[in-house]
Scaffold this active site. Sequence first.
Site, mmCIF file in Angstrom:
data_model
loop_
_atom_site.group_PDB
_atom_site.id
_atom_site.type_symbol
_atom_site.label_atom_id
_atom_site.label_comp_id
_atom_site.label_asym_id
_atom_site.label_seq_id
_atom_site.Cartn_x
_atom_site.Cartn_y
_atom_site.Cartn_z
ATOM 1 N N HIS A 7 35.632 32.921 47.912
ATOM 2 C CA HIS A 7 34.583 32.182 47.190
ATOM 3 C C HIS A 7 33.911 31.093 48.038
ATOM 4 O O HIS A 7 32.904 30.523 47.608
ATOM 5 C CB HIS A 7 35.165 31.504 45.937
ATOM 6 C CG HIS A 7 35.756 32.453 44.942
ATOM 7 N ND1 HIS A 7 35.047 33.503 44.394
ATOM 8 C CD2 HIS A 7 37.003 32.524 44.400
ATOM 9 C CE1 HIS A 7 35.831 34.159 43.538
ATOM 10 N NE2 HIS A 7 37.019 33.597 43.533
ATOM 11 N N ASP B 247 40.526 41.488 44.272
ATOM 12 C CA ASP B 247 40.910 40.273 43.549
ATOM 13 C C ASP B 247 40.355 40.358 42.115
ATOM 14 O O ASP B 247 39.341 41.007 41.878
ATOM 15 C CB ASP B 247 40.287 39.077 44.285
ATOM 16 C CG ASP B 247 40.813 37.732 43.835
ATOM 17 O OD1 ASP B 247 41.649 37.177 44.568
ATOM 18 O OD2 ASP B 247 40.361 37.243 42.786
ATOM 19 N N HIS C 65 38.801 38.224 40.610
ATOM 20 C CA HIS C 65 37.505 37.526 40.557
ATOM 21 C C HIS C 65 36.518 38.166 41.533
ATOM 22 O O HIS C 65 36.904 38.617 42.613
ATOM 23 C CB HIS C 65 37.695 36.043 40.904
ATOM 24 C CG HIS C 65 38.683 35.333 40.010
ATOM 25 N ND1 HIS C 65 40.027 35.282 40.272
ATOM 26 C CD2 HIS C 65 38.497 34.665 38.845
ATOM 27 C CE1 HIS C 65 40.646 34.612 39.310
ATOM 28 N NE2 HIS C 65 39.730 34.228 38.431
ATOM 29 N N ASP D 161 45.891 38.658 41.661
ATOM 30 C CA ASP D 161 45.693 38.119 40.312
ATOM 31 C C ASP D 161 45.229 39.155 39.287
ATOM 32 O O ASP D 161 45.075 38.822 38.115
ATOM 33 C CB ASP D 161 44.764 36.886 40.317
ATOM 34 C CG ASP D 161 43.532 37.059 41.178
ATOM 35 O OD1 ASP D 161 43.307 38.174 41.676
ATOM 36 O OD2 ASP D 161 42.788 36.071 41.357
HETATM 37 ZN ZN LIG Z 1 41.009 35.635 42.115
#
Ligand SMILES: [Zn+2]
Length: 368
Positions: free
Chosen positions: A132, A168, A170, A251
């Site tokens: 990110h 991931d 996200h 995650d």
């Molecule tokens: Zn993540």
Amino acid sequence: MPPLLIGSEIYRRSTYGPKHPLAIPRVSTALDLIRALGWMDPARYLDSPMASVEELIRFHTPEYVAALRRAEASQTVDPADRDRHRIGADGNPVYREIFRRPATSAGGVMLAARLTVARGGIVHVPGGGTHHGRADRASGFCYVNDAVLGLLSWLDAGLTNILYVDIDAHHGDGVQDAFHDEARVFTVSVHEGRRWPFTGAAADVAGGQARNFPLAEGASDSDMLAVLEHGILPIVDALRPQAIMLQCGADAILEDPLSRLGMSNQAHWAVVRALMRAAPRFVLLGGGGYNPWSVARCWAGAWGILNGLEPPDRLPEPAEAVLRALTFHRAAGRNPPEHWFTTLADAPRQGPLQEETLALLQNPLPVA
Ligand SMILES: [Zn+2]
């Protein structure tokens, strides 16, 4: 050429603070577990160098790198740096190693890229995967974008056809956006659709250089395997990349407290298995993951997969001791199930394909 493992002791006892999801040990536990399993050949372990300021500003702005160094030195942040660079804001706390730790992750991923340029090969950097991070600001617990810096190292070494895959929970927004106008890097992200940062919709192709597979809450191994077979592997076949980087955040595993996907670590390992020999160069990163047992078991097992080692049905006593020593101050930590201590592999979590997954795979966009 046998795979290499790049790690660092900087992650041990490094914490974002007691109440932060990254209060937990992750890389240190994965490395301890690998050693306890007898899977660590010292000749194939490299200590991660710390990236220099000159290396970091290949992607990040000099002002932002200077602000990170100031925050580490003073252990505080002034309002201007907070506003401009989101240091000490949005879940990105000032912590003891706020510059050295991300710079070490970046140094490791850049080293992995450099090591594979000439002779090819496989490198695992579990401390990498901070997908990110932005050029001039922290985002989503990420201060430096080590994945972007590693991919840039490959470009700088002359590679012209690179695939980045991100599983991931996200969306890999920082990496996708960094290469929006770069025809030599193609990015793919599989993530939970209705979750922060709320980007990465199926229709988002980043100017033609990206594909996104947003999954619905509860998506199981079956959904990931379907995306792998019908979404990711056709892209690999079409692009025939010179190098693949896989961000393997843990995650998306069912027990993770920050997402609502429902996978086992077997889904992650299946992606590793399918991609590790799909290009002459393969770099495996870590990423998110906020349940300490899930993270360590997933990443240690991934190192096993890279080496053709199958996880034992029952862990040897020293490995079990590593997992029993963990504590976790969240609901899942109060009564951890026995198999988190005694096994590496989760039982597969299969289910019917979700409607959303089927829709994603129905009309695949052609890849030029
Ligand atoms: Zn993540």
